[in-house]
Enzyme design. Sequence first.
Site, PDB file in Angstrom:
ATOM      1  N   ASP B 392      21.564   8.898   0.218  1.00 47.29           N
ATOM      2  CA  ASP B 392      22.994   9.162   0.405  1.00 47.29           C
ATOM      3  C   ASP B 392      23.371   9.455   1.852  1.00 47.29           C
ATOM      4  O   ASP B 392      24.466   9.118   2.282  1.00 47.29           O
ATOM      5  CB  ASP B 392      23.423  10.344  -0.477  1.00 47.29           C
ATOM      6  CG  ASP B 392      23.370   9.990  -1.959  1.00 47.29           C
ATOM      7  OD1 ASP B 392      23.515   8.797  -2.276  1.00 47.29           O
ATOM      8  OD2 ASP B 392      23.165  10.897  -2.773  1.00 47.29           O
ATOM      9  N   VAL B 393      22.454  10.060   2.606  1.00 49.19           N
ATOM     10  CA  VAL B 393      22.789  10.440   3.986  1.00 49.19           C
ATOM     11  C   VAL B 393      22.850   9.234   4.922  1.00 49.19           C
ATOM     12  O   VAL B 393      23.148   9.379   6.100  1.00 49.19           O
ATOM     13  CB  VAL B 393      21.797  11.482   4.559  1.00 49.19           C
ATOM     14  CG1 VAL B 393      21.827  12.761   3.736  1.00 49.19           C
ATOM     15  CG2 VAL B 393      20.391  10.934   4.644  1.00 49.19           C
TER      16      VAL B 393
END
Lengths: 101, 463
Positions: B392-393
């Site tokens: 997600d990052v």
Amino acid sequence: MEIDPFIFRLSIFILSIFIGYYVVWSVTPSLHTPLMSVTNAISSVIIVGAIIASLAGESNSNFEISNIIGFFAILLAAINIFGGFLVTQRMLQMYKKKKKK
Amino acid sequence: MSPNLAAFLYLTSGILFILALRGLSSPETSRQGNLFGISGMLIAIIVTFLVAESFSKEFIYVLIFLSAGGIIGSVIAYKIPMTAMPQLVAGFHSLVGFAAVLVAISAFLEPNVFNLGTVGNIKTASLIEMSLGASIGAITFSGSVIAFLKLQGIMSGSPIIFRGQHILNGLIGISIVVSIVYLCISQLPHLFWILILISFLVGFLLIIPIGGADMPVVISMLNSYSGWAAAGIGFTLENTALIITGALVGSSGAILSYIMCKGMNRSFFNVILGGFGATDDTAKNIEKKPVKSGNAEDAAFLMKNASSVIIVPGYGMAVAQAQHVLREMVDFLKKNGIKVSYAIHPVAGRMPGHMNVLLAEANVSYDEVFELDDINNDFANTDVAFVIGANDVTNPAAKTDPQSPIYGMPVLDVEKCKSVLFVKRSLSPGYAGIDNELFYRDNTLMLFADAKKMTEDIVKNLN
């Protein structure tokens, strides 16, 4: 009217929050995990209260309930103090800059 | 020992604790800082013994319990693997919380020992302070136990939500305040026990709806609570060392929570209310898009021919314990004259600074490891981004898609690299339950395997 000593303690508390605020912002993000483990270790200074509770009462009588509670609290806080400082030390030992070749 | 001298020495130990935190501003001074912390603790304990001046039967028991705890703590500190640091810290928080509850109980049962009045006639101010200390301590305890169970994998990391959760929590919160007020008026011991019981319940209810990847916030928050609990007890005991420490730890945890929330672009309340990452509508028809996948040989070839590589580690690297073999891989690359650096997102891992510790454990020099803001501009000039265990990052949707649940979250611009290598076990979405469009880009090569296994294979191919 005299100032209640509570006010002095409250002053210390509030000033310490400010110190904490500025000191913690200056901690480098890469050391945030050691920061958590060391704050954990120092908050175990609550062991002071546990010791007072443990040593209370007449020494030749049987243990009072607060003594026993105090002993148990000492055990918990001691795990934290030793565990917290040692694991912090172990982590900090690993943060090394390698010598440039 | 005179009380005045003791108060002065407690202040000294408080100052040493401040210096301990100050030392953490750089790795060079940090080890010395830790020694300051240890001396502060030593002073506080010795002074307490000298003030009590009671070296009798109880004193022997105190030493026995102190050494027993010391031995247990030391063994844990030396045995614990670095990957398990989040659950260790959560476990330690629960101990501080419980110790605070115990001290508050003994102060309530025998107030004369602490100069707080007599049973049934405790000073109101002290009663408020010890109730707050006990209540926050109890919340810290049960909350940390749940956090520990989730991090250790004994309890599922997915959020537990039920109807009326927030209303229930609100009611219980109000009942805590009500019982403290009634306790002060009536001094009824039952109310004190009820207060502690419902506080345990709050800690439990507060943490169960919070999902696994929000744990960095939860741990920081519990860190903060343990500080406030200590401060509450510090006021009861009129002890400066405890008040200073409580304030330091309380603000430290609060700042870390803030940094973690900012790293996810979410408000603190949004995290605490929980439920994020619950699979409510992930069944949004995930289209079958073509994905380029490769093997270790392709990855080794790409990296060998690059002139610069940025490594992006995430929680998956910790789970797979891939940090050591990753360092080996980087050593090979560096021997071939390739510039390698590491990029760390603030919320990578399960606690603040988790990735930094793991890389330090694997002997990565800390001046090769960069925070998001310091390295994000370098991706555009880099040949290969090696994403290992993060998802997600790196999701560009956070910058482009206002509909995305993670929109606005600061992300690492890995897509700007010439090519992206993505080590992942499958195409499954990350924690936020959203698809990462990075998987389908032309310059992305997916490496489907366990992080450790894949990195080992790449090392073999580099040879």
